[in-house]
Design an enzyme around this catalytic site. Sequence first.
Site, PDB file in Angstrom:
ATOM      1  N   HIS A 473     -51.528  38.367 -36.737  1.00 46.52           N
ATOM      2  CA  HIS A 473     -50.716  37.802 -37.808  1.00 46.52           C
ATOM      3  C   HIS A 473     -50.062  38.902 -38.644  1.00 46.52           C
ATOM      4  CE1 HIS A 473     -53.388  33.913 -37.716  1.00 46.52           C
ATOM      5  NE2 HIS A 473     -52.576  34.014 -36.668  1.00 46.52           N
ATOM      6  N   GLN A 474     -49.516  39.921 -38.002  1.00 48.58           N
ATOM      7  CA  GLN A 474     -48.902  41.021 -38.735  1.00 48.58           C
ATOM      8  C   GLN A 474     -47.676  40.519 -39.516  1.00 48.58           C
ATOM      9  OE1 GLN A 474     -49.350  41.518 -35.122  1.00 48.58           O
ATOM     10  NE2 GLN A 474     -51.417  42.188 -35.588  1.00 48.58           N
TER      11      GLN A 474
END
Length: 538
Positions: A473-474
């Site tokens: 989930h960058q």
Amino acid sequence: MQEFDYVIVGAGSAGSVLANRLSADGHHRVLLLEAGGSDRSFWVQVPIGYGKVYYDARVNWKYTTEPDPNRNGQRSYWPRGKVLGGSSSINAMVYVRGHPTDYAEWGAVAPGWDWQDVAPVFRRMEDWAGGADDLRGAGGPLPVYDVGRDVHPLTRTYLEAAGQAGFPTNPDYNGADMEGATLYQITTKGGRRASTARCYLRPAMKRANLKVQTHAHVTRVLFQGRRAVGVEYVHKGLTRQARTRGEVILSGGAINSPQLLQLSGIGPAAVLQHHGITVLHEAPHVGRNLSDHLGADALYRARVPSLNQDLRPALGKLLAGMRYVLTRKGPLSLSLNQGGGFVRVMEGATRPDLQLYFSPVSYTRAPVGTRPLMNPDPFPGFLLGFNPCKPTSTGYLQICSPDPMVPPEMHTNYLDTEYDRAVMLAGFRLIRKIAQTPALAAVIEDEIMPGWHVESDEDLADSIREKSWTVFHQCGTCRMGSDPSQSVVDARLRVHGIAGLRVADASVFPTIPSGNTNAPAIMVGERASDLILEDTRT
């Protein structure tokens, strides 16, 4: 060389949305450039196929981070979509809007992004299988499937166990209340992945005013003075240019968009000068505020059959494959994480601070640098995992070469704050509590990883440092905000100090949302199209 009204860089979760919305009225000529290729691969279209494309360079950037001292010097592997649809074509498809307070945080620094502003956008983009109401949408381009009738029996056992641990089942965590144990909603339709390439881009590709160019690696933004006028890209070994009379919109994601800004002379001056890049505009926050969800899980050997028995043996794979081909049903039509939820674990928490995951299939995670087949374990087993909803540690990325084909340095900086270390420890104790409820204890033979003997705070903390993993989930590396000294883009997603250039993807998130980031990234694409068209009319 052709000229366009809009040049969009990246056909991912937001870029495909923008290509559709900006070309819809037929008045604007739109060019969409994608470094990857087609999404027509069988394993891209099959929901559970993301295990197959996890290391597939044909559709995946396959990033590897720098060693993280907070995790005993380990590197993290970060798969990111390099294909039409971007990461929506290779992700686990879990659909989570986020908590309303996430967007209160956004609206506090970027007016127009509060919950009341984005909730209607989520509603219009959804085609929720549960039907429309005041909160959920139906008839939108993005199918959201309710997996309730299809999950493995062990997932029902998990929900029972969560209830025994004090977390009742929430039938719709994207509805009025996020909190509780749940079955995850996924972006599929008819047993096939519903990526933004399928739902937004392919219907728009029939339009004469939209051109989509695949295998086009954009290397820099072109400027006249301080105005973006186009991009340079490599296609079939040749360097080409595309010009715009309107705007360039970067939608490459949390890694590629800040990298491209830095390569184009927008970023921290010392970094750019070190690599011989002329500084067009000093923007110290380009590549900073790198946020991600860090997860951990426990592996259990089960006394009852799990999906391992369906997906590991050759006969089981054959039967599952035949069922999928004939009916578009069965385990191949779902995500591995069938259950989970959003709960409070820290004392005094007023909103969910932990996301739970339950997978009725187990597999041993391989070290970074290896190429696992992600084959299920040879015994019945399942995974019970978690990640903090709102981690406070942030990392950064920066170019390490002026060569645009060289990936940037990515410094994760996980577990850097006392809060993050404390909530990870509390999260592990919570999943242990759920595993020891009567419902799950009755089906557990043993905890294989980390093992029941890992019990003290010190030993659990060591295990977390060694075994934790990214939840992919960058975000946040081009964060938006009204203050140019603390952000990269303004509330209308325009790059501070530069004309004709916007960023619209997960990199603009001011703070990380409480759940999976794909739905918010798609929402950003929708909201960005509104803002761009409003500005065009004025």
